[in-house]
Write a protein that holds these residues in place. Structure first.
Motif, PDB file in Angstrom:
ATOM      1  N   ILE A 159       0.868  -1.183   0.000  1.00  0.00           N
ATOM      2  CA  ILE A 159       0.000   0.000   0.000  1.00  0.00           C
ATOM      3  C   ILE A 159       0.896   1.221   0.000  1.00  0.00           C
ATOM      4  O   ILE A 159       1.799   1.332   0.827  1.00  0.00           O
ATOM      5  N   VAL A 173      -6.879   2.021  -2.684  1.00  0.00           N
ATOM      6  CA  VAL A 173      -7.209   1.243  -1.489  1.00  0.00           C
ATOM      7  C   VAL A 173      -8.233   2.044  -0.693  1.00  0.00           C
ATOM      8  O   VAL A 173      -8.017   3.211  -0.400  1.00  0.00           O
ATOM      9  N   LEU A 197      -2.554   0.501  -4.391  1.00  0.00           N
ATOM     10  CA  LEU A 197      -1.702  -0.688  -4.439  1.00  0.00           C
ATOM     11  C   LEU A 197      -0.497  -0.335  -5.298  1.00  0.00           C
ATOM     12  O   LEU A 197      -0.640   0.310  -6.338  1.00  0.00           O
ATOM     13  N   GLU A 235      -2.396  -8.138 -11.530  1.00  0.00           N
ATOM     14  CA  GLU A 235      -1.546  -8.446 -10.375  1.00  0.00           C
ATOM     15  C   GLU A 235      -0.420  -9.334 -10.883  1.00  0.00           C
ATOM     16  O   GLU A 235      -0.684 -10.387 -11.476  1.00  0.00           O
TER      17      GLU A 235
END
Ligand code: 4AD
Ligand code: MG
Length: 455
Positions: A159, A173, A197, A235
């Motif tokens: 984060i 986030v 992120l 991701e």
């Protein structure tokens, strides 16, 4: 004590009493005994088990269907049949869990698309079992590579409030209102500022390189780029070394050395897993990897690459223009057709690169480098960083970055600034390269791509 099937298959002597466990791949029955092929995930191979009808547990044999889990006790004996050196002569068998008829992995070929839809079960197939064992070993090799070179492993945050690449492709986030589950208003949010992120651990990595000298980070990174291609995931894992007292050349050297090291790892230490990719995915895999491991990569400046592409006589879908990013088709042509090897392209125009790259003396280009490989295109992106405070501040202004928000980053140039450089290698792209797999969705356990977050 259970012995891994990997160790049973490579045993050097018979053994009187062994225990094994695994999932049934196939069962063949004859009048007085049955054969089970058992895999426990420790290796590609399966253990053949001979079960005499009548031993304890053998009444359950009809229910030991493909996918069922079983536990076995018996002797390891040399195998009469072809294909394996050792087999197990069971003295007792126990059915742990049945797999009814609707088990999706019955013994037949399945399409990659279907297997993606059962990503929780696909590691039980030979190909994906091999894939994820290899992924595990390659991560271990990444850590070994850096450990051997005295790099420190830094856990950079997931984060973050910064946008390293400045491309705005970040996931925000946010918190949920505990009573309604609805998204809270951003103003009231947990961090009292926009948090995202991370797209890259580089900026935090730089701070640590400017203290510990040589560091790397290796972790998940996230990009909300809506590019539905076979090489982009939302991701993915990135390997990011950062080195103080290092210039662009040292950076390119490390990227080349690291890719070669990891290719050699895949070639030499995968205990047979690579063979399945050679057989089913890419017949020329081994030869291609051996070439990469033992030949120098090409290095060319961006301007030269543009020149070569423009004079290639090849009709590209996207035109090649100085000042534009190279498209994947351009990168692939350079590596596959023209140089027929990995190519490091460096000194890109400053307009198409992020704020942190070092300006060259020509004042038009920055010390960026991309390592391109056949079959994939870009696998590494990196640069020497702008270590001169005034130049960095000018870049930040040009990119609209607040010196307040990034004050901590500016400090690295304010206090004992040093030349430094680093890069990011996409771990999934590396895995695609060493296996020949064509789609990023097939080298990551649970792929996240636009419209897909099922598991
Ligand atoms: O070129 P990129 O964007 O560079 C950086 O993020 C730098 N901050 C890294 C650094 O210097 N420390 O990304 C680096 C690599 C790419 O070359 C590619 O291999 C991979 O990360 N990558 C992706 N892989 C899968 N899916 C995506 N959406 C990716 N975006 C980048
Ligand atoms: Mg890049």
């Amino acid at each position: 004590m259970r012995t891994l099937i990997r160790d049973l298959l490579t045993a050097t002597a018979p053994a009187a009493e062994i225990e094994a466990a695994g999932w049934v791949r196939t069962r063949r029955d004859s009048k007085s005994f049955s054969f089970l092929e058992i895999n426990d995930g420790s290796c590609l191979g399966s253990l053949q088990v001979v079960i005499d009808h009548g031993i304890p547990g053998s009444d359950d044999l009809p229910r030991m269907t493909t996918g069922s889990s079983v536990q076995l006790v018996g002797r390891l004996v040399s195998s009469q049949g072809g294909g394996q050196s050792w087999e197990m002569q069971a003295s007792a068998v126990r059915l742990l869990g049945i797999a009814p008829e609707d088990y999706p992995l019955q013994k037949k070929g399945h399409s990659p698309e279907f297997l993606r839809s059962i990503a929780h079960l696909r590691p039980r197939t030979n190909l994906y079992g091999a894939m994820f064992r290899l992924r595990s070993r390659m991560s271990q090799a990444v850590h070994r590579f850096f450990a051997e070179r005295a790099f420190h492993y830094i856990h950079t945050p997931i984060i973050t409030a910064s946008d390293c690449e400045g491309a705005g492709e970040m996931f925000r986030v946010t918190t949920l209102d505990p009573s309604t589950g609805a998204k809270q208003k951003f103003e009231d949010d947990f961090f009292e500022k926009a948090a995202h992120l991370t797209v890259s651990g580089q900026l935090e990595g730089e701070a640590f390189a400017c203290a510990l000298g040589r560091i790397y980070t290796f972790g998940p990174t996230f990009r909300a780029e809506n590019s539905n291609t076979s090489r982009h995931a939302a991701e993915f894992w990135m390997i990011e070394p950062e080195m103080a007292f290092c210039d662009l050349e040292g950076d390119m050297d490390l990227a080349e050395e690291m890719l070669k090291y990891l290719v050699v790892e895949a070639l030499e230490k995968q205990e047979g897993d690579l063979a399945i990719f050679e057989k089913f995915v890419d017949k020329g895999l081994r030869e291609r990897l051996e070439f990469v491991a033992s030949n120098p990569f090409q290095r060319i400046e961006y301007a030269e690459a543009v020149d070569i592409l423009q004079n290639s006589g090849k009709a590209f879908e996207y035109p090649v223009e100085y000042g534009h990013n190279l498209q994947s088709e351009h990168e692939r042509w350079l590596t596959e057709e023209h140089f027929q090897r990995p190519v490091t392209v460096f000194n890109y125009p400053k307009e198409i690169k992020p704020f942190y790259m070092r300006l060259n003396d020509d004042e038009r280009t920055v010390t960026a480098m991309d390592l391109l490989v056949p079959g994939i295109g870009e696998i590494v992106g990196g640069s020497q960083r702008e270590e001169r405070l005034d130049m960095l501040l000018a870049n930040m202004e040009r990119h609209g970055l607040s010196t307040e928000e990034y004050g901590w980053y500016v400090d690295t140039r304010k206090f004992g600034s040093v030349p430094h450089a680093g890069f990011g290698m996409g771990f999934e792209r590396l895995l695609m390269f060493v296996t020949g797999m064509q789609n990023i969705r097939d080298v990551i356990p649970f792929a996240r791509t636009p419209g897909h977050c099922e598991f």
